[in-house]
Structure formats: C-alpha cells, structure tokens
Design a protein around this motif. Sequence first.
Motif, PDB file in Angstrom:
ATOM      1  N   ILE A  76     122.641  48.590 -80.905  1.00 15.27           N
ATOM      2  CA  ILE A  76     122.937  48.928 -79.508  1.00 15.27           C
ATOM      3  C   ILE A  76     123.151  47.647 -78.707  1.00 15.27           C
ATOM      4  N   CYS A  77     122.280  46.673 -78.908  1.00 20.96           N
ATOM      5  CA  CYS A  77     122.377  45.400 -78.202  1.00 20.96           C
ATOM      6  C   CYS A  77     123.701  44.696 -78.508  1.00 20.96           C
ATOM      7  N   ALA A  78     124.041  44.599 -79.791  1.00 19.52           N
ATOM      8  CA  ALA A  78     125.283  43.935 -80.198  1.00 19.52           C
ATOM      9  C   ALA A  78     126.498  44.696 -79.683  1.00 19.52           C
ATOM     10  N   GLY A  79     126.461  46.024 -79.775  1.00 24.02           N
ATOM     11  CA  GLY A  79     127.574  46.838 -79.297  1.00 24.02           C
ATOM     12  C   GLY A  79     127.785  46.708 -77.805  1.00 24.02           C
ATOM     13  N   LYS A  80     126.694  46.623 -77.039  1.00 23.63           N
ATOM     14  CA  LYS A  80     126.804  46.419 -75.593  1.00 23.63           C
ATOM     15  C   LYS A  80     127.430  45.063 -75.294  1.00 23.63           C
ATOM     16  N   HIS A  81     127.038  44.048 -76.067  1.00 25.98           N
ATOM     17  CA  HIS A  81     127.552  42.704 -75.822  1.00 25.98           C
ATOM     18  C   HIS A  81     129.068  42.650 -75.993  1.00 25.98           C
ATOM     19  N   CYS A  82     129.569  43.245 -77.069  1.00 27.24           N
ATOM     20  CA  CYS A  82     131.000  43.110 -77.352  1.00 27.24           C
ATOM     21  C   CYS A  82     131.820  44.329 -76.948  1.00 27.24           C
ATOM     22  N   ALA A  83     131.154  45.384 -76.479  1.00 28.66           N
ATOM     23  CA  ALA A  83     131.846  46.612 -76.036  1.00 28.66           C
ATOM     24  C   ALA A  83     132.758  47.158 -77.134  1.00 28.66           C
ATOM     25  N   ARG A  84     132.258  47.121 -78.357  1.00 37.16           N
ATOM     26  CA  ARG A  84     133.001  47.598 -79.519  1.00 37.16           C
ATOM     27  C   ARG A  84     132.020  48.159 -80.536  1.00 37.16           C
ATOM     28  N   PRO A  85     132.522  48.926 -81.510  1.00 36.77           N
ATOM     29  CA  PRO A  85     131.652  49.324 -82.622  1.00 36.77           C
ATOM     30  C   PRO A  85     131.233  48.089 -83.412  1.00 36.77           C
ATOM     31  N   VAL A  86     130.029  48.131 -83.956  1.00 37.04           N
ATOM     32  CA  VAL A  86     129.529  47.027 -84.774  1.00 37.04           C
ATOM     33  C   VAL A  86     128.935  47.578 -86.054  1.00 37.04           C
ATOM     34  N   VAL A  87     128.908  46.743 -87.086  1.00 37.39           N
ATOM     35  CA  VAL A  87     128.249  47.088 -88.341  1.00 37.39           C
ATOM     36  C   VAL A  87     127.284  45.966 -88.709  1.00 37.39           C
ATOM     37  N   THR A  88     126.182  46.337 -89.346  1.00 38.61           N
ATOM     38  CA  THR A  88     125.193  45.358 -89.774  1.00 38.61           C
ATOM     39  C   THR A  88     125.761  44.533 -90.913  1.00 38.61           C
ATOM     40  N   ALA A  89     125.710  43.213 -90.775  1.00 37.96           N
ATOM     41  CA  ALA A  89     126.193  42.312 -91.817  1.00 37.96           C
ATOM     42  C   ALA A  89     125.035  41.700 -92.601  1.00 37.96           C
ATOM     43  N   SER A  90     123.926  41.416 -91.927  1.00 37.08           N
ATOM     44  CA  SER A  90     122.770  40.848 -92.622  1.00 37.08           C
ATOM     45  C   SER A  90     121.511  41.030 -91.796  1.00 37.08           C
ATOM     46  N   VAL A  91     120.388  40.968 -92.502  1.00 36.39           N
ATOM     47  CA  VAL A  91     119.067  41.004 -91.890  1.00 36.39           C
ATOM     48  C   VAL A  91     118.280  39.889 -92.556  1.00 36.39           C
ATOM     49  N   ASP A  92     117.679  39.030 -91.758  1.00 32.52           N
ATOM     50  CA  ASP A  92     116.890  37.976 -92.388  1.00 32.52           C
ATOM     51  C   ASP A  92     115.616  37.698 -91.612  1.00 32.52           C
ATOM     52  N   ASN A  93     114.679  37.142 -92.345  1.00 28.22           N
ATOM     53  CA  ASN A  93     113.401  36.718 -91.786  1.00 28.22           C
ATOM     54  C   ASN A  93     112.654  37.850 -91.098  1.00 28.22           C
ATOM     55  N   VAL A  94     112.603  39.011 -91.724  1.00 25.11           N
ATOM     56  CA  VAL A  94     111.805  40.097 -91.172  1.00 25.11           C
ATOM     57  C   VAL A  94     110.342  39.751 -91.419  1.00 25.11           C
ATOM     58  N   ALA A  95     109.564  39.696 -90.352  1.00 28.46           N
ATOM     59  CA  ALA A  95     108.146  39.386 -90.474  1.00 28.46           C
ATOM     60  C   ALA A  95     107.337  40.623 -90.116  1.00 28.46           C
ATOM     61  N   PHE A  96     106.560  41.118 -91.077  1.00 31.08           N
ATOM     62  CA  PHE A  96     105.663  42.246 -90.864  1.00 31.08           C
ATOM     63  C   PHE A  96     104.278  41.669 -90.618  1.00 31.08           C
ATOM     64  N   ASN A  97     103.884  41.553 -89.358  1.00 32.04           N
ATOM     65  CA  ASN A  97     102.636  40.876 -89.010  1.00 32.04           C
ATOM     66  C   ASN A  97     101.431  41.786 -88.894  1.00 32.04           C
ATOM     67  N   SER A  98     101.656  43.056 -88.552  1.00 33.95           N
ATOM     68  CA  SER A  98     100.528  43.933 -88.267  1.00 33.95           C
ATOM     69  C   SER A  98     100.926  45.372 -88.535  1.00 33.95           C
ATOM     70  N   ALA A  99     100.019  46.127 -89.148  1.00 33.90           N
ATOM     71  CA  ALA A  99     100.279  47.543 -89.399  1.00 33.90           C
ATOM     72  C   ALA A  99     100.331  48.304 -88.075  1.00 33.90           C
ATOM     73  N   ILE A 100     101.129  49.348 -88.060  1.00 31.19           N
ATOM     74  CA  ILE A 100     101.245  50.219 -86.893  1.00 31.19           C
ATOM     75  C   ILE A 100     100.767  51.600 -87.313  1.00 31.19           C
ATOM     76  N   ARG A 101      99.853  52.156 -86.557  1.00 30.66           N
ATOM     77  CA  ARG A 101      99.197  53.405 -86.924  1.00 30.66           C
ATOM     78  C   ARG A 101      99.896  54.625 -86.329  1.00 30.66           C
ATOM     79  N   ASN A 102      99.701  55.745 -86.985  1.00 32.85           N
ATOM     80  CA  ASN A 102     100.175  57.030 -86.490  1.00 32.85           C
ATOM     81  C   ASN A 102      99.664  57.220 -85.056  1.00 32.85           C
TER      82      ASN A 102
END
Length: 174
Positions: A46-72
């Motif tokens: 949504i953020c990328a699409g708003k920036h360029c006012a066009r459809p976007v597709v995910t090209a890569s994801v990097d450095n995902v950091a899972f720091n803390s569990a999230i509970r129900n």
Amino acid sequence: MSRPPAKRVAESFTTMSELVMPNDTNPQDNLMGGNMLRWMDICCAICAGKHCARPVVTASVDNVAFNSAIRNGEVITLEASVTRAFNTSIEVYVEVFAASMQGTDPRRTHHAYFTFVALNKDNGSPVEVPQLLPLTEIEQQRYEAAMNRRELRLVLAGRMKPENAPRLKELFKN
C-alpha cells in the motif's frame, strides 16, 4: 516520457492495524510468522503503491527481524515508509508494534525492508517511479543506506558481481 515528480517521505507513509485472532495463531497461541509476513507485505505494498500511484509487485524481502512473540488477542500496528526510490523499484521499511487491546504493554516486535517494482497498468512492464525527498535525519540516514542494501540484495541475488559493488567494497575496507 519524463520521470514523475519527487515526493516527500511524509507523503509515502502507511499505517495499518490488525487484531490477532485464534485463526492467526499457532498451537502456542502466538501469531504465525507467515501471517505476520503477509500483513507486512500488504502494508508495504500500500505504501509503495501510494508513492508511485501505480500497481506494484513485491521484488524482495530482506532482514526480517522477529524480536518478540505476539499473542492471540493483541493488536498490532504496522508502520511503513518509503526509504528510497530507484529507477523502477521502491524500498520500503516497515516496523511492527504490538500491545494489548487496551493499549498497554506496547513493544516493537518486527521490522524489515521490502522492495517493490512499479508496473504499467496496461502491459505490466516496469515503469519509472517518483524520487523521494527525505526530510528528517533518520529519513536521510535510511535514504543513504538504501544504496548499500540495494547492492547487497543484487549481489546475493546474483544480479551483480561483488567486484562491481563499490559501496559494499568500501564498507568492508573500513
């Protein structure tokens, strides 16, 4: 065709909230990582699409950091902002915060960089995107560091030879 006009970072920001429900969790009653990645991808798209006012597709994801569990039952808030726009791609940084439904015990739980490619609406080919104008010190730091992250992504993907990555070579010299 000329490049679209540059946009300020404040114009390229998205916030999204989700309530973690039982169907989103694993047997330990924690949010499943795949669901988190899905929400991060949606917020960043949504953020990328708003920036360029066009459809976007995910090209890569990097450095995902899972720091803390999230509970129900906890509420997560995702905050995404464009860090840099290249020719046809856009790098987006996302942070995730969790808290109780009442807003107590807030904490940062996840963060990552996503890259998107902007597409022509008619034929799906990549198109040029508006440049980004960073305003604050942290926005400027992320903007400048984006070139290093881009070179690393290209090297790791085999699209650039390490010897052709001057910024990475400079980092390792120092």
